[in-house]
Scaffold this motif. Structure first.
Motif, PDB file in Angstrom:
ATOM      1  N   TRP A   1      52.310  -6.478  76.431  1.00  0.00           N
ATOM      2  CA  TRP A   1      53.091  -7.549  77.079  1.00  0.00           C
ATOM      3  C   TRP A   1      52.764  -8.894  76.453  1.00  0.00           C
ATOM      4  O   TRP A   1      53.655  -9.688  76.175  1.00  0.00           O
ATOM      5  CB  TRP A   1      52.783  -7.621  78.564  1.00  0.00           C
ATOM      6  CG  TRP A   1      53.365  -6.540  79.407  1.00  0.00           C
ATOM      7  CD1 TRP A   1      54.399  -5.704  79.092  1.00  0.00           C
ATOM      8  CD2 TRP A   1      52.944  -6.175  80.712  1.00  0.00           C
ATOM      9  NE1 TRP A   1      54.637  -4.846  80.125  1.00  0.00           N
ATOM     10  CE2 TRP A   1      53.769  -5.110  81.137  1.00  0.00           C
ATOM     11  CE3 TRP A   1      51.957  -6.641  81.569  1.00  0.00           C
ATOM     12  CZ2 TRP A   1      53.634  -4.511  82.378  1.00  0.00           C
ATOM     13  CZ3 TRP A   1      51.825  -6.042  82.802  1.00  0.00           C
ATOM     14  CH2 TRP A   1      52.645  -4.995  83.193  1.00  0.00           C
TER      15      TRP A   1
ATOM     16  N   LEU B   1      55.441 -11.198  74.425  1.00  0.00           N
ATOM     17  CA  LEU B   1      55.789 -12.523  74.933  1.00  0.00           C
ATOM     18  C   LEU B   1      55.362 -13.634  73.986  1.00  0.00           C
ATOM     19  O   LEU B   1      55.985 -14.701  73.948  1.00  0.00           O
ATOM     20  CB  LEU B   1      55.169 -12.743  76.313  1.00  0.00           C
ATOM     21  CG  LEU B   1      55.780 -11.927  77.442  1.00  0.00           C
ATOM     22  CD1 LEU B   1      54.964 -12.083  78.706  1.00  0.00           C
ATOM     23  CD2 LEU B   1      57.219 -12.346  77.678  1.00  0.00           C
TER      24      LEU B   1
ATOM     25  N   ASN C   1      57.507 -16.974  73.060  1.00  0.00           N
ATOM     26  CA  ASN C   1      56.994 -18.156  73.753  1.00  0.00           C
ATOM     27  C   ASN C   1      55.719 -18.631  73.087  1.00  0.00           C
ATOM     28  O   ASN C   1      55.210 -18.000  72.163  1.00  0.00           O
ATOM     29  CB  ASN C   1      56.704 -17.831  75.227  1.00  0.00           C
ATOM     30  CG  ASN C   1      57.935 -17.325  75.955  1.00  0.00           C
ATOM     31  OD1 ASN C   1      58.994 -17.914  75.864  1.00  0.00           O
ATOM     32  ND2 ASN C   1      57.785 -16.222  76.667  1.00  0.00           N
TER      33      ASN C   1
ATOM     34  N   THR D   1      52.146 -20.070  77.743  1.00  0.00           N
ATOM     35  CA  THR D   1      53.186 -19.490  78.589  1.00  0.00           C
ATOM     36  C   THR D   1      53.029 -17.974  78.660  1.00  0.00           C
ATOM     37  O   THR D   1      53.169 -17.380  79.735  1.00  0.00           O
ATOM     38  CB  THR D   1      54.582 -19.848  78.056  1.00  0.00           C
ATOM     39  OG1 THR D   1      54.677 -21.264  77.927  1.00  0.00           O
ATOM     40  CG2 THR D   1      55.662 -19.344  78.970  1.00  0.00           C
ATOM     41  N   SER D   2      52.726 -17.354  77.538  1.00  0.00           N
ATOM     42  CA  SER D   2      52.537 -15.902  77.518  1.00  0.00           C
ATOM     43  C   SER D   2      51.364 -15.485  78.393  1.00  0.00           C
ATOM     44  O   SER D   2      51.459 -14.518  79.150  1.00  0.00           O
ATOM     45  CB  SER D   2      52.301 -15.421  76.091  1.00  0.00           C
ATOM     46  OG  SER D   2      53.365 -15.768  75.267  1.00  0.00           O
TER      47      SER D   2
ATOM     48  N   ILE E   1      52.348 -15.844  82.129  1.00  0.00           N
ATOM     49  CA  ILE E   1      53.252 -14.791  82.600  1.00  0.00           C
ATOM     50  C   ILE E   1      52.494 -13.479  82.782  1.00  0.00           C
ATOM     51  O   ILE E   1      52.601 -12.821  83.824  1.00  0.00           O
ATOM     52  CB  ILE E   1      54.432 -14.616  81.630  1.00  0.00           C
ATOM     53  CG1 ILE E   1      55.324 -15.858  81.657  1.00  0.00           C
ATOM     54  CG2 ILE E   1      55.235 -13.371  81.967  1.00  0.00           C
ATOM     55  CD1 ILE E   1      56.375 -15.885  80.563  1.00  0.00           C
TER      56      ILE E   1
ATOM     57  N   THR F   1      50.029 -13.685  85.727  1.00  0.00           N
ATOM     58  CA  THR F   1      50.706 -13.594  87.015  1.00  0.00           C
ATOM     59  C   THR F   1      51.063 -12.151  87.347  1.00  0.00           C
ATOM     60  O   THR F   1      50.856 -11.690  88.487  1.00  0.00           O
ATOM     61  CB  THR F   1      51.979 -14.458  87.016  1.00  0.00           C
ATOM     62  OG1 THR F   1      51.618 -15.804  86.697  1.00  0.00           O
ATOM     63  CG2 THR F   1      52.676 -14.409  88.350  1.00  0.00           C
ATOM     64  N   ILE F   2      51.567 -11.430  86.368  1.00  0.00           N
ATOM     65  CA  ILE F   2      51.918 -10.022  86.584  1.00  0.00           C
ATOM     66  C   ILE F   2      50.673  -9.202  86.910  1.00  0.00           C
ATOM     67  O   ILE F   2      50.674  -8.393  87.852  1.00  0.00           O
ATOM     68  CB  ILE F   2      52.649  -9.448  85.352  1.00  0.00           C
ATOM     69  CG1 ILE F   2      54.007 -10.118  85.183  1.00  0.00           C
ATOM     70  CG2 ILE F   2      52.809  -7.942  85.461  1.00  0.00           C
ATOM     71  CD1 ILE F   2      54.684  -9.814  83.866  1.00  0.00           C
TER      72      ILE F   2
END
Length: 56
Positions: free
Chosen positions: A12, A16, A20, A24-25, A28, A31-32
């Motif tokens: 992931w 990402l 990005n 930012t990667s 994200i 958060t996941i």
């Protein structure tokens, strides 16, 4: 959870990172991962006062 999801987390992040910037990667993916960790912590059954003396 970390051992099982580490290859997926890295995939992931790498995916990402292409589209990005790094911050930012990381946000994200973090958060996941935190969402999955909180969900699994809340849904795991409690073992307090449960007899764990299993017989075969």
């Amino acid at each position: 959870m970390v051992r099982g999801l580490l290859p997926i987390i890295l995939f992931w992040y790498d995916t990402l990172k292409i589209n990005n910037d790094i911050i930012t990667s990381i946000a994200i993916v973090g958060t996941i991962v935190f969402t999955i960790a909180i969900y699994t912590t809340l849904t795991i059954p409690e073992t307090h006062n449960i007899d764990l003396d299993f017989t075969e």
